[in-house]
Design a protein around this motif. Structure first.
Motif, PDB file in Angstrom:
ATOM      1  N   ARG A   7       0.818  -1.217   0.000  1.00  0.00           N
ATOM      2  CA  ARG A   7       0.000   0.000   0.000  1.00  0.00           C
ATOM      3  C   ARG A   7       0.849   1.265   0.000  1.00  0.00           C
ATOM      4  O   ARG A   7       0.500   2.254  -0.629  1.00  0.00           O
ATOM      5  CB  ARG A   7      -0.923  -0.007   1.222  1.00  0.00           C
ATOM      6  N   THR A   8       1.967   1.268   0.665  1.00  0.00           N
ATOM      7  CA  THR A   8       2.747   2.499   0.818  1.00  0.00           C
ATOM      8  C   THR A   8       4.087   2.457   0.097  1.00  0.00           C
ATOM      9  O   THR A   8       4.331   3.232  -0.813  1.00  0.00           O
ATOM     10  CB  THR A   8       2.974   2.818   2.310  1.00  0.00           C
ATOM     11  N   VAL A   9       4.949   1.564   0.471  1.00  0.00           N
ATOM     12  CA  VAL A   9       6.317   1.547  -0.052  1.00  0.00           C
ATOM     13  C   VAL A   9       6.364   1.221  -1.532  1.00  0.00           C
ATOM     14  O   VAL A   9       7.013   1.926  -2.305  1.00  0.00           O
ATOM     15  CB  VAL A   9       7.199   0.564   0.747  1.00  0.00           C
ATOM     16  N   ARG A  10       5.692   0.173  -1.941  1.00  0.00           N
ATOM     17  CA  ARG A  10       5.755  -0.251  -3.345  1.00  0.00           C
ATOM     18  C   ARG A  10       5.338   0.877  -4.281  1.00  0.00           C
ATOM     19  O   ARG A  10       6.000   1.155  -5.276  1.00  0.00           O
ATOM     20  CB  ARG A  10       4.883  -1.480  -3.574  1.00  0.00           C
ATOM     21  N   ARG A  11       4.239   1.537  -3.982  1.00  0.00           N
ATOM     22  CA  ARG A  11       3.783   2.642  -4.841  1.00  0.00           C
ATOM     23  C   ARG A  11       4.783   3.788  -4.828  1.00  0.00           C
ATOM     24  O   ARG A  11       5.061   4.391  -5.858  1.00  0.00           O
ATOM     25  CB  ARG A  11       2.416   3.131  -4.399  1.00  0.00           C
ATOM     26  N   TYR A  12       5.313   4.130  -3.667  1.00  0.00           N
ATOM     27  CA  TYR A  12       6.244   5.256  -3.558  1.00  0.00           C
ATOM     28  C   TYR A  12       7.535   4.984  -4.325  1.00  0.00           C
ATOM     29  O   TYR A  12       8.048   5.848  -5.023  1.00  0.00           O
ATOM     30  CB  TYR A  12       6.555   5.528  -2.082  1.00  0.00           C
ATOM     31  N   VAL A  13       8.053   3.781  -4.220  1.00  0.00           N
ATOM     32  CA  VAL A  13       9.345   3.456  -4.832  1.00  0.00           C
ATOM     33  C   VAL A  13       9.213   3.101  -6.302  1.00  0.00           C
ATOM     34  O   VAL A  13      10.029   3.515  -7.122  1.00  0.00           O
ATOM     35  CB  VAL A  13      10.035   2.305  -4.058  1.00  0.00           C
ATOM     36  N   ASP A  15       6.234   3.249  -8.524  1.00  0.00           N
ATOM     37  CA  ASP A  15       5.281   3.852  -9.454  1.00  0.00           C
ATOM     38  C   ASP A  15       6.006   4.595 -10.566  1.00  0.00           C
ATOM     39  O   ASP A  15       6.972   5.298 -10.328  1.00  0.00           O
ATOM     40  CB  ASP A  15       4.326   4.808  -8.742  1.00  0.00           C
TER      41      ASP A  15
END
Length: 58
Positions: A7-13, A15
């Motif tokens: 939800r947080t890290v994957r999208r931030y790193v 995307d």
């Protein structure tokens, strides 16, 4: 923990980056670290050639 990472890290790193055609669900992140003049820049150039569509951040 996996859900929070997704939800947080994957999208931030990850995307905005293109996944590899053979592993669309497995993005790759390369973080080189070494002493000065150890060949980090050359290693990153080789990595970019290996992974088509790779983006380089500074």
């Amino acid at each position: 923990m996996q859900a929070e990472f997704d939800r947080t890290v994957r999208r931030y790193v990850f995307d905005g980056y293109q996944p590899q055609p053979d592993q669309p669900d497995q993005p790759v992140l390369v973080l080189p670290g070494a002493q000065q003049a150890a060949g980090k820049s050359q290693a990153m150039q080789a990595t970019q050639q290996h992974y088509e569509g790779a983006a380089r951040c500074r």
